[in-house]
Each structure stands twice: as C-alpha cells, then as structure tokens.
Design an enzyme around this catalytic site. Sequence first.
Site, mmCIF file in Angstrom:
data_model
loop_
_atom_site.group_PDB
_atom_site.id
_atom_site.type_symbol
_atom_site.label_atom_id
_atom_site.label_comp_id
_atom_site.label_asym_id
_atom_site.label_seq_id
_atom_site.Cartn_x
_atom_site.Cartn_y
_atom_site.Cartn_z
ATOM 1 C CE LYS A 179 -13.869 -14.236 1.982
ATOM 2 N NZ LYS A 179 -12.527 -14.801 2.051
ATOM 3 N N GLY A 232 -9.300 -4.952 4.844
ATOM 4 C CA GLY A 232 -8.470 -5.521 3.788
ATOM 5 C C GLY A 232 -7.848 -4.413 2.970
ATOM 6 C CD GLU A 235 -6.854 -3.801 -6.585
ATOM 7 O OE1 GLU A 235 -5.916 -4.218 -5.861
ATOM 8 O OE2 GLU A 235 -7.046 -4.166 -7.746
ATOM 9 N N GLY A 237 -11.609 -2.951 -0.850
ATOM 10 C CA GLY A 237 -12.560 -2.172 -0.059
ATOM 11 C C GLY A 237 -13.390 -1.251 -0.935
ATOM 12 C CD GLU A 254 -11.122 0.208 10.470
ATOM 13 O OE1 GLU A 254 -10.081 0.836 10.214
ATOM 14 O OE2 GLU A 254 -12.015 0.645 11.212
ATOM 15 C CB CYS A 287 -3.459 -2.071 8.379
ATOM 16 S SG CYS A 287 -4.019 -2.355 10.057
ATOM 17 C CD GLU A 388 -1.065 -1.678 2.967
ATOM 18 O OE1 GLU A 388 -1.855 -2.111 2.112
ATOM 19 O OE2 GLU A 388 -1.352 -1.580 4.172
#
Length: 485
Positions: A179, A232, A235, A237, A254, A287, A388
């Site tokens: 996806k 991603g 939140e 995840g 991750e 990230c 972040e």
Amino acid sequence: MAESDAPFEGLLIDGKRIPAASGARSPVMNPATGEVLAHVAQAGVADVDAAVATARSSYEGGAWRRATAGERARVLLRLAELIRANAEELARLESRNVGKPVGESRGEIGMGADCFQYYAGQIPTFGGRTVPVSAPGTGLTFREPVGVCALIVPWNFPFAITTWKVAPALAMGNSVVVKPASATPLTALRLGALALEAGLPPGVLNILPGPGGAVGAALAVHPDVRKISFTGSTEVGSSVMKLAADDIKRVSLELGGKSANIVFADADMAKAGAAVFSVFGNAGQDCCARSRVLVERAAYAEFVERFVERTRAIRIGDPLDDATEIGALISPQHREKVDGYVRKGVEQGARLCIGGKIPRGDLYDRGSFYEPAVFADVTPDMVIAQEEIFGPVVSIMPFDGEDQAIKLANGTIYGLSGSLWTRDIGRALRVVRAVETGVIAVNTSWSVHLEMPFGGVKRSGVGRELGPSALEHYSELKSVFIAAD
Ligand code: NAD
C-alpha cells in the site's frame, strides 16, 4: 502536461493492471510545479479483498514459496539489474512525484537495487539449525515464510522504503500486498511491473494505491493477512497496531523521530557544522532528520554561526536540476503545517536565525517550497523541540557536560536515530550506549546501511528493517523433533 493528458495508472493485482472496483481514481501531483502527473486508481475494500485473495492463492499455490533458494535469488538479482537499467527514469519519476532533488532520488533508486541484490545473497545463508536436545532424537528448526504480508509505505522515500520491505519479504517466500502512500504511488507501480519482467510469478506482489484510512485499515484487519509492516507516523502506527491485535498479526512499525545531533566542543567543528543535510536533506521530511542539535556550550556560538552560514548557501530549486540541494515539500498543506511550527517557535521565544518563510518568484510560486529555518536558543520544553515537524526546521540548544547531553537527547517520546560528534573515543562509546535510539552514528550523519538493522525504540517503533533482522520478521521459526528410533 494538461491534466486531461496525464496517463492512467491501475492497481496491480494478480499481475494485471486494473481499475479500482469502484472506478475511483485520483490525480497524483508534482509538488514542485503543481502539475498532474497521472490519474491513479484508488483501491477500496473490495480491491483489498481481491488483492489479499490473490496473494493468498499465490502463496498456497507455492510457485514462489516452494521455489528453491537459487531460483528466488535469481529473480531478485534480475530485479536488481532491471532497476539499475531503468534507474534514471525511476529517479526522475520519484523526483517529480516527491519534489526531491534528483541526485537524492538517484541514490535511493540505487539503494533499492542494492537492497534486492543484498537479500538475494542472504537467501541461501538464512535458515534454521540443528539443536542439541535433552532427549533421544534430533532437534531442528526451520525458517518458514509467514504468508500474506501487507506492506504500508509513507511518501518521503517511496521507492527505497518499498524495497526495504518487499525484498526481504520475497526473499523468505511470502506473498505481499503493498500500500503506497496516496501522494506517491508511481515508483511502486513501476517496481511491480519490473518484478513481473524479472520473473516473479503473478499474484506474489500486488500493489494497491488508495486512501490510507480505507486501504491501510482494511489490510490491518483482514483475517488472511498474517503480517503488517508499517512505516509512517506514530499516530497511524499505533492505530494499525490496535487493528492488528485481534488476529495477533505480526506487526513491525517504523515511526516518527525527533533525533538529536550531539556536538561536543572537541569535535571537528567544520564537519559537524556542515552537517546541515542531516536535518535539511529531503527538505527535512526524513524520519531520521536530526531536527535537534545539542551543542556543548563552549562551542555553541561558533557552531550556530557555521550552521547558519551553510544554511544561507543552500540552493532551493527545481528538483530535476542537478545543482538543487532542497526541492519542494510534499504539498501546500504540509508546508502550511511546517510553517505553523515555525510561527509557534517564534511565539515561544526561540531565536529564528535564518529562513522559515516561503520563497517568492516564478518557480517558487508554483510549488510548495520553503526556506530552511534555523532556530537557536531553543529550550527543551518548546513545541519545536518536542514534536516531529517533518520539514526543514532545526532547533539548536546548548548543553553543559555529557550527562546533560544524554538527558536532553533522551527527552522526547521518540528514539529513532541520531549522531554524536567528538574526538574522544571513550566518550563516544559511553554516549552511544546511553542514548535511547535504535540507530546512532559517530562523526557522520550516515546511519542507514542495508546490511545493518534499522528501526527505533520508544514511540519510534518496534522491530528492525534491513540487515538479516528483517528476514526474522518475514519468517516464522518452526521447531521439529525427530525421535531417534
Ligand atoms: P502516515 O502515517 O500518514 O501514512 C503512512 C502510510 O499509512 C501511508 O501509506 C498512508 O496512506 C497509510 N495510512 C494512513 N492512514 C492509515 C490508517 N488509518 N490505517 C492504515 N494505514 C494508513 O505517514 P506519512 O505522512 O506518509 O509519512 C510521514 C511519517 O512517516 C513521519 O512520521 C515519519 O517520521 C514516518 N517515517 C518513518 C520512517 C522510519 O523508518 N521510522 C521512515 C519514513 C517515514
């Protein structure tokens, strides 16, 4: 290209390019120009069911799962070569879709090819073992594939991160459904076509562009999906982990980061101060971005000055121009979010030394460009020091002594990456052990290597990609005991 001339890209299910069951399609944009690159089919729940059913039947059919180690390795090596043969086209496509400098895209496409080559090489080496047991007989372990794996990918490194998941999953004999992020599905779709050309049986690699809330969530709850690998935001995840819990799916995540660059006064200041791309690379949409720089007080003023001067020289521009160092952010909406953080930093009293605004002029007016922002005198409680931002914004803070550096570095909810700059080897070893991250580099910003595990602690995730560790996540250990008589 006029919107109506943009090509149509279908879903990839069972080796065929098809429209979504609902007929839905969505424009995919070039964030540097605002042009429509393609109209892409948007999968829904019915397409998830079809793709998972295909993946499952390809898995059960066994053409890939039961292929010998050598056969699987040959397909992955052919795929690596096909990626290399198409590297320039893929790099330009990635740059046009993500807005990143083409030099960066070339590196990421090359890494994708190397990733398939690396896992091709790992296949014959990664297996079970014989185990001495306290019983008359023989203990053996096998590494079995997991089954159908759903691989959910973000928009910042679309091709590279897709390969980090697809290569080890295929190496172990799984069938997969990818996806891609809604904004950046194009290179993943090209990868699907190249994999078929390389000889991967149809149905083993399926690709479903579509909205995350519908497609990602449907994959996370699908009873025939055995494993989810998600990259991603923290939140999303967390929500994927909850959705996957009912079936006890295998989950690796991750997630986000707020990594620190720790600079001691004895460091090579020219090198440390030049490490602006550890936060501004990919326009800060990384990230691993070292979005906090902690500098020992004795070197603080000099460091800030060097950092600001290097930032001033950064070339922001057309992603397809080789001289460009920073391209566009992924979308105008994302730029607005980044700009909101900059305003918050100013409001909370941090000192904005340079940047933090939207550049103006012909090219800049068409795309979502942003001038990298350097904040000094940031305190750890400020929003820009904690959250972040995922954009070109850095927070520089002074520290006094090793203990305070470690405390500051560990003072967020995240623990993904980081760097440490010092000439003192003893200190380097003490600090790398004390900083709570999955990955850390000394006297460099380079921390991602195909051969080494990559991932985070705390809310930066669970599990490790890359290296042999990824193969553990895409396989199950089976114990077998054979009686001696
Ligand atoms: P995101 O969480 O919004 O989306 C990631 C993927 O999940 C996309 O494919 C998206 O469509 C899908 N998705 C969205 N909602 C979903 C849902 N409810 N259920 C299932 N799937 C859903 O993240 P993003 O904005 O694409 O990427 C940026 C984030 O990714 C940042 O936080 C960044 O730190 C993180 N990231 C982490 C790593 C790492 O290796 N740790 C690498 C790259 C990016």
